[in-house]
Design a protein around this motif. Structure first.
Motif, PDB file in Angstrom:
ATOM      1  N   VAL A  72     -14.667   0.451  -0.891  1.00  0.00           N
ATOM      2  CA  VAL A  72     -13.946  -0.741  -1.321  1.00  0.00           C
ATOM      3  C   VAL A  72     -13.051  -0.411  -2.512  1.00  0.00           C
ATOM      4  N   GLU A  73     -11.811  -0.895  -2.466  1.00  0.00           N
ATOM      5  CA  GLU A  73     -10.858  -0.716  -3.551  1.00  0.00           C
ATOM      6  C   GLU A  73     -10.798  -1.996  -4.391  1.00  0.00           C
ATOM      7  N   LEU A  74     -10.879  -1.884  -5.711  1.00  0.00           N
ATOM      8  CA  LEU A  74     -10.785  -3.056  -6.592  1.00  0.00           C
ATOM      9  C   LEU A  74      -9.354  -3.253  -7.062  1.00  0.00           C
ATOM     10  N   LYS A  75      -8.848  -4.491  -6.903  1.00  0.00           N
ATOM     11  CA  LYS A  75      -7.536  -4.832  -7.439  1.00  0.00           C
ATOM     12  C   LYS A  75      -7.655  -6.135  -8.214  1.00  0.00           C
ATOM     13  N   THR A  76      -7.384  -6.085  -9.521  1.00  0.00           N
ATOM     14  CA  THR A  76      -7.291  -7.337 -10.261  1.00  0.00           C
ATOM     15  C   THR A  76      -5.895  -7.897 -10.010  1.00  0.00           C
ATOM     16  N   THR A  88       3.499  -7.788  -9.054  1.00  0.00           N
ATOM     17  CA  THR A  88       3.277  -7.052  -7.824  1.00  0.00           C
ATOM     18  C   THR A  88       2.026  -6.194  -8.004  1.00  0.00           C
ATOM     19  N   THR A  89       1.517  -5.664  -6.907  1.00  0.00           N
ATOM     20  CA  THR A  89       0.285  -4.868  -6.961  1.00  0.00           C
ATOM     21  C   THR A  89       0.582  -3.432  -6.563  1.00  0.00           C
ATOM     22  N   TYR A  90       0.302  -2.520  -7.471  1.00  0.00           N
ATOM     23  CA  TYR A  90       0.493  -1.100  -7.175  1.00  0.00           C
ATOM     24  C   TYR A  90      -0.512  -0.642  -6.119  1.00  0.00           C
ATOM     25  N   VAL A  91      -0.036   0.122  -5.151  1.00  0.00           N
ATOM     26  CA  VAL A  91      -0.931   0.602  -4.099  1.00  0.00           C
ATOM     27  C   VAL A  91      -1.194   2.103  -4.255  1.00  0.00           C
ATOM     28  N   CYS A  92      -0.151   2.908  -4.171  1.00  0.00           N
ATOM     29  CA  CYS A  92      -0.313   4.347  -4.272  1.00  0.00           C
ATOM     30  C   CYS A  92       1.053   5.004  -4.422  1.00  0.00           C
ATOM     31  N   THR A  93       1.028   6.287  -4.713  1.00  0.00           N
ATOM     32  CA  THR A  93       2.262   7.048  -4.856  1.00  0.00           C
ATOM     33  C   THR A  93       2.911   7.251  -3.493  1.00  0.00           C
ATOM     34  N   VAL A  94       4.242   7.269  -3.481  1.00  0.00           N
ATOM     35  CA  VAL A  94       4.980   7.509  -2.237  1.00  0.00           C
ATOM     36  C   VAL A  94       5.050   9.014  -1.991  1.00  0.00           C
ATOM     37  N   PRO A  95       4.603   9.480  -0.806  1.00  0.00           N
ATOM     38  CA  PRO A  95       4.730  10.907  -0.494  1.00  0.00           C
ATOM     39  C   PRO A  95       6.193  11.229  -0.192  1.00  0.00           C
ATOM     40  N   GLY A 101       5.274  13.900  10.305  1.00  0.00           N
ATOM     41  CA  GLY A 101       4.183  13.730  11.252  1.00  0.00           C
ATOM     42  C   GLY A 101       3.048  12.878  10.741  1.00  0.00           C
ATOM     43  N   LEU A 102       3.163  12.417   9.500  1.00  0.00           N
ATOM     44  CA  LEU A 102       2.110  11.556   8.945  1.00  0.00           C
ATOM     45  C   LEU A 102       2.126  10.212   9.665  1.00  0.00           C
ATOM     46  N   SER A 103       0.971   9.813  10.160  1.00  0.00           N
ATOM     47  CA  SER A 103       0.897   8.530  10.862  1.00  0.00           C
ATOM     48  C   SER A 103       0.477   7.438   9.891  1.00  0.00           C
ATOM     49  N   TRP A 104       0.784   6.210  10.267  1.00  0.00           N
ATOM     50  CA  TRP A 104       0.407   5.050   9.448  1.00  0.00           C
ATOM     51  C   TRP A 104      -1.095   5.052   9.178  1.00  0.00           C
ATOM     52  N   GLU A 105      -1.869   5.362  10.218  1.00  0.00           N
ATOM     53  CA  GLU A 105      -3.327   5.330  10.052  1.00  0.00           C
ATOM     54  C   GLU A 105      -3.830   6.395   9.080  1.00  0.00           C
ATOM     55  N   ASP A 106      -3.027   7.440   8.858  1.00  0.00           N
ATOM     56  CA  ASP A 106      -3.433   8.494   7.920  1.00  0.00           C
ATOM     57  C   ASP A 106      -2.761   8.335   6.558  1.00  0.00           C
ATOM     58  N   SER A 107      -2.000   7.248   6.385  1.00  0.00           N
ATOM     59  CA  SER A 107      -1.256   7.074   5.132  1.00  0.00           C
ATOM     60  C   SER A 107      -2.153   6.544   4.018  1.00  0.00           C
ATOM     61  N   CYS A 108      -1.695   6.742   2.794  1.00  0.00           N
ATOM     62  CA  CYS A 108      -2.464   6.265   1.659  1.00  0.00           C
ATOM     63  C   CYS A 108      -2.424   4.748   1.572  1.00  0.00           C
ATOM     64  N   VAL A 109      -1.328   4.140   2.041  1.00  0.00           N
ATOM     65  CA  VAL A 109      -1.249   2.675   2.013  1.00  0.00           C
ATOM     66  C   VAL A 109      -2.317   2.079   2.920  1.00  0.00           C
ATOM     67  N   PHE A 110      -2.408   2.612   4.134  1.00  0.00           N
ATOM     68  CA  PHE A 110      -3.403   2.120   5.096  1.00  0.00           C
ATOM     69  C   PHE A 110      -4.821   2.252   4.532  1.00  0.00           C
ATOM     70  N   SER A 111      -5.135   3.428   4.010  1.00  0.00           N
ATOM     71  CA  SER A 111      -6.513   3.638   3.560  1.00  0.00           C
ATOM     72  C   SER A 111      -6.841   2.825   2.317  1.00  0.00           C
ATOM     73  N   LYS A 112      -5.882   2.701   1.401  1.00  0.00           N
ATOM     74  CA  LYS A 112      -6.147   1.921   0.180  1.00  0.00           C
ATOM     75  C   LYS A 112      -6.375   0.452   0.491  1.00  0.00           C
ATOM     76  N   LEU A 113      -5.617  -0.068   1.489  1.00  0.00           N
ATOM     77  CA  LEU A 113      -5.663  -1.512   1.748  1.00  0.00           C
ATOM     78  C   LEU A 113      -6.651  -1.899   2.842  1.00  0.00           C
ATOM     79  N   SER A 114      -7.349  -0.921   3.421  1.00  0.00           N
ATOM     80  CA  SER A 114      -8.232  -1.262   4.531  1.00  0.00           C
ATOM     81  C   SER A 114      -9.387  -2.166   4.078  1.00  0.00           C
ATOM     82  N   ARG A 115      -9.824  -2.006   2.855  1.00  0.00           N
ATOM     83  CA  ARG A 115     -10.870  -2.884   2.315  1.00  0.00           C
ATOM     84  C   ARG A 115     -10.626  -3.052   0.820  1.00  0.00           C
ATOM     85  N   VAL A 116     -10.316  -4.277   0.399  1.00  0.00           N
ATOM     86  CA  VAL A 116      -9.957  -4.542  -1.002  1.00  0.00           C
ATOM     87  C   VAL A 116     -10.806  -5.669  -1.562  1.00  0.00           C
TER      88      VAL A 116
END
Length: 224
Positions: A72-76, A88-95, A101-116
């Motif tokens: 779980v990711e905590l966001k105040t 706005t809410t910071y998510v992660c650094t842009v690669p 070849g990076l897929s959405w499912e392997d992106s940092c945005v997807f993983s950070k926001l999957s459970r907040v």
DNA sequence: TGGTGATCATAC
DNA sequence: GTATGATCACCA
């Protein structure tokens, strides 16, 4: 149960969230002997770190979810007097490199926001930092439509970056995500892709969630 | 006056 | 520099 130990389950985390709801930041700070800053100008992450301690987050500055054992990711989320997202809410650094070849499912945005764990905090400027209260936090995962919107924005951004167009990206782009600088200052540099496909030094950037997107999450949680 | 672009602290 | 945590501050 130790007061600030790691929550072992989401249910245990929700109990902690319930415990801090309604509390003033000055009271939470007093419990761990932290001074309350006059303003957040030089302590921009103070509230987030205060709540991390109280809820038992453990990842520190690792690239891991705050509650790594339960993913779980905590966001105040700072709230205006009208109870709307103020920032706005910071998510992660842009690669900017090696993302071919990076897929959405392997992106940092997807993983950070999957459970907040969203934790609203009063941020009316008329209230001193210490007087501000913690709201009712809640666990969230993107709905199907939210996930689609996020993915569309992400894919659009990553295509531009792959084509060496990162310099043309402004915060105006994106329906729910946006890209803005994420650096110590405007002189910071990192490696990216230039217009000719060669490596080029550029400003580090981050993905952020628009306040409109965050507000929809808050509304569906509290107005239904 | 709200959103975009810039910035702050700190650990490593 | 990159990672964590975000809010500040100015200008359209």
């Amino acid at each position: 149960m130790t007061k600030f130990s790691k929550p072992k389950t989401e249910h245990e985390l929700e109990t902690r969230v319930h415990d801090v709801a309604g509390q003033k930041l000055s009271d939470l700070a007093k419990k761990i002997h932290w001074p309350v800053p006059e303003n957040l100008k030089h302590d921009k992450g103070w509230i987030g770190q205060l709540l991390e301690v109280h809820l038992g987050a453990s990842a520190g500055n690792l690239s891991e979810p705050d509650f790594q054992n339960i993913g779980v990711e905590l966001k105040t989320i700072p709230l205006t007097a009208k109870h709307q997202a103020k920032e706005t809410t910071y998510v992660c650094t842009v690669p900017l490199l090696n993302h071919i070849g990076l897929s959405w499912e392997d992106s940092c945005v997807f993983s950070k926001l999957s459970r907040v764990l969203w934790l609203p905090i009063e941020a009316n400027p008329e209230l001193s930092i210490g007087e501000r209260r913690v709201g009712r936090g809640f666990l969230w995962s993107p709905s199907e439509s939210e996930m689609e919107n996020l993915r569309n924005d992400w894919e659009e951004f990553m295509e531009l970056i792959s084509l060496g167009q990162v310099e043309t990206i402004t915060a105006h782009l994106g329906e729910c995500l946006q890209i803005r600088p994420k650096a110590a200052n405007a002189s910071a540099i990192t490696a990216g892709i230039g217009q000719n496909g060669m490596r080029k030094q550029t400003l580090p950037r981050g993905f952020y969630l628009r306040t409109s997107f965050t507000n929809q999450i808050l509304e569906s949680q509290f107005n239904s």
